[in-house]
Design an enzyme around this catalytic site. Structure first.
Site, short mmCIF file in Angstrom:
data_model
loop_
_atom_site.label_atom_id
_atom_site.label_comp_id
_atom_site.label_asym_id
_atom_site.label_seq_id
_atom_site.Cartn_x
_atom_site.Cartn_y
_atom_site.Cartn_z
N HIS A 130 -14.31 8.82 -54.12
CA HIS A 130 -15.74 9.76 -54.79
C HIS A 130 -16.44 8.15 -55.48
CE1 HIS A 130 -18.26 11.18 -57.53
NE2 HIS A 130 -18.70 12.47 -57.21
N ASP A 207 -7.12 10.50 -60.53
CA ASP A 207 -8.48 11.03 -60.17
C ASP A 207 -8.37 12.33 -59.65
OD1 ASP A 207 -11.32 12.47 -59.70
OD2 ASP A 207 -12.12 10.75 -58.32
N GLN A 210 -10.65 17.02 -58.14
CA GLN A 210 -10.55 17.49 -57.28
C GLN A 210 -9.07 18.44 -56.95
OE1 GLN A 210 -13.53 19.17 -55.74
NE2 GLN A 210 -14.24 17.07 -56.31
N LYS A 233 -15.59 21.69 -63.20
CA LYS A 233 -14.85 22.17 -61.64
C LYS A 233 -13.72 22.85 -61.63
CE LYS A 233 -15.62 17.38 -59.77
NZ LYS A 233 -17.21 17.62 -59.22
N CYS A 373 -20.84 11.63 -52.66
CA CYS A 373 -20.62 10.26 -53.28
C CYS A 373 -18.77 10.09 -52.64
CB CYS A 373 -20.17 11.55 -54.23
SG CYS A 373 -22.10 11.89 -55.90
#
Lengths: 415, 130
Positions: A130, A207, A210, A233, A373
């Site tokens: 991202h 990261d 997600q 999220k 993104c």
């Protein structure tokens, strides 16, 4: 026909917890398939943030009075829940930030730009990151002369692991990777990536924006030196994020924000930092957000992360099968749902993704369209944009049916 | 048909599927390109002026959503024969009237991309609020 999928979560009961899912859009049932952008919030989370403001609003850590004690207890209690949620050894390894983006910027600035990285040191990322895991490292390149290298993806959306091996060297200081791609849904082999990074003396930044909402995370097992994710999220409020770091990594990181809370003592012209994690929490934090995130973690834990993952695998499998039968539709990323989260990016011949999203919107279906993104990944696949549907605990097979019917409608309009 | 299907009325789909004046224009007098960073829609505009500063030919190139590309196609049909001052007077109202569809704020950016490119071709700053 696809075999009837086994849905492991009690979706009607879950839907009842989400006030927004009771509303209609243009007299149509709301079909929310954009949880990879932001999830909806259950009433438990909404009530928890509202309770803070109605019952015990006070600033944390320094108030001597009862309200302040309660606020601090709840705020720090949320930190403990999050530490347990990702398998951290101590709540002191958890920093509250505003977002994954801020968490990654703290690492790039505090560990990279102001910390250990020297000219010529190498940072290895991937083309599927991202923008928030690209741009902060550009700063380190621009200001410190670090060299950025990127692992490419195979056409099936998995990382080229043999290329990763070739990129690693003694010059590699940081490896940074998404646990799960926000476009392809690819679940990356981070445990293996971290192991190889450590073998050359690099740290591994993960990261997990997600991944944290959708699968069980164990920072020890992964071997993550830093790990970042966002509350919004994963059923939590917006404006609250998390940075996990090992004690060694955190000590080697300079704070990004100077101000209240993050100091031990301040004199004219100089100051000494507070202990980790407080040295990274300058300014009054998002107290209600942290408390709300703690309740979101309770909610996810009660459903069970393994059940959530199994539920999303079933829905994704069903979606890939149904969409796979539509002519003129292409999906991107792994087709094997054991390697993929509940994210399905697709294009429809002769229809631009924005037009797909506009037509689905008429049917009350919320999907995302654009570059997500992730422009470097779009360039890799030579795509201007894709449409993306993403699934969560409140979605069921009926939502997939609605999506596929909407996609057929798109094909009629652009036939 | 519900309200938002108005977006894809016949004239929009017609211009999207069968764009008018699409392609390069060698020897064009004015050229400009712009893209919409949100969605990557791209429009390139070529305008050829004759000796008396009238538009003798116009072409566009580009890629993107139906709204942005239909808008560019429709805009080109509005420009032939115009003088420079008439070209400068082509405005948002005129283009939106030609499009004839209801547009949300996000889709308005798609619809007005071609007009921004015309402004750039004329050497005028684009109006970000337009």
């Amino acid at each position: 026909m696809a075999k009837p999928a086994r849905v492991l979560l009690n979706v009607p009961a879950i839907k009842a917890d989400f006030p927004i899912l009771q509303r209609k859009v243009r007299d149509k049932r709301l079909v929310y398939l954009d949880s990879a952008a932001t999830s909806q919030k259950p009433k438990q989370v909404i009530d928890a943030t509202s309770d803070f403001y109605s019952r015990y609003n006070a600033n944390v850590h320094r108030a001597i009075y009862e309200l302040g004690e309660e606020a601090t207890r709840e705020y720090e209690g949320a930190r403990e829940k999050i530490a347990a949620f990702i398998g951290a050894k101590s709540p002191n390894e958890i920093v509250f930030t505003k977002s994954t983006t801020e968490s990654l910027n703290i690492i790039a600035y505090g560990y990279g730009l102001k910390g250990k990285i020297q000219k010529g040191d190498e940072i290895v990322g991937t083309v599927m990151e991202h923008h928030s895991n690209h741009v902060p490292w550009h700063f380190v390149k621009d200001h410190k002369g670090a060299v950025l290298k990127y692992v490419d993806v195979n056409d099936d959306g998995t990382l080229k692991m043999e290329q990763y091996d070739d990129l690693l060297s003694k010059r590699t200081k940081i490896v940074t990777v998404a646990l799960c791609s926000n476009v392809l849904g690819t679940i990356n082999p981070v445990k293996e990536i971290a192991k190889r990074a450590h073998e050359v003396g690099a740290i591994c930044v993960v990261d997990a924006a997600q991944a944290a909402p959708h699968m069980s995370i164990d920072v020890q097992g992964l071997g993550a030196d830093f790990l970042a994710f966002s509350g919004h999220k994963m059923l939590g409020p917006t404006g609250i994020g998390v940075l996990y770091g090992t004690p060694v990594s955190m000590e080697a990181t300079e704070p990004l924000l100077g101000g209240g809370e993050m100091i031990r003592e301040v004199h004219l012209g100089r100051a000494a930092w507070n202990d980790v994690p407080y040295k990274f929490e300058g300014g009054t934090p998002n107290i209600a957000g942290a408390i709300g995130l703690g309740v979101a973690v309770d909610y996810l834990t009660r459903l069970g992360l393994d059940a959530i993952r199994a539920h999303e695998m079933e829905i994704t499998q069903y979606a890939l099968e149904k969409i796979g039968r539509l002519k003129g539709v292409t999906t991107y990323g792994p087709k094997d749902v054991t390697k993929k989260a509940g994210v399905v990016s697709f294009t429809i011949d002769n229809a631009h993704p924005h037009d797909i999203a506009s037509i689905l919107d008429v049917e009350g279906i919320c999907i995302r369209s654009g570059h997500h993104c992730a422009q470097p990944l779009m360039e890799r696949f030579d795509l201007p944009a894709t449409a993306r549907a993403s699934f969560y605990v409140y979605n069921d097979l009926e939502d997939v049916d609605a999506l596929v019917a909407g996609m057929r409608r798109v094909q009629e309009v652009f036939a | 048909m519900s309200a938002a299907y108005d977006l894809y009325q016949e004239q929009i789909l017609d211009h999207y599927k069968r764009p008018r004046n699409k392609g390069p224009l060698p020897g064009a007098t004015l050229n400009a390109r712009d893209s919409n960073p949100l969605c990557g829609d791209e429009v390139v505009l070529h305008v050829k002026l004759n000796g008396s500063e009238q538009v003798s030919d116009v072409r566009f190139e580009g890629q993107g959503c139906a709204i942005s590309q239909a808008s560019a196609s429709m805009l080109t049909t509005m420009l032939k024969g115009l003088t420079m001052s008439e070209l400068r007077a082509v405005n948002r109202e005129a283009l939106l009237k030609r499009l004839g569809i209801p547009l949300s704020a996000v889709r308005l950016k798609c619809a007005l991309l071609s007009l921004h490119v015309l402004r750039l071709a004329l050497g005028e700053p684009k109006d970000l609020r337009a």
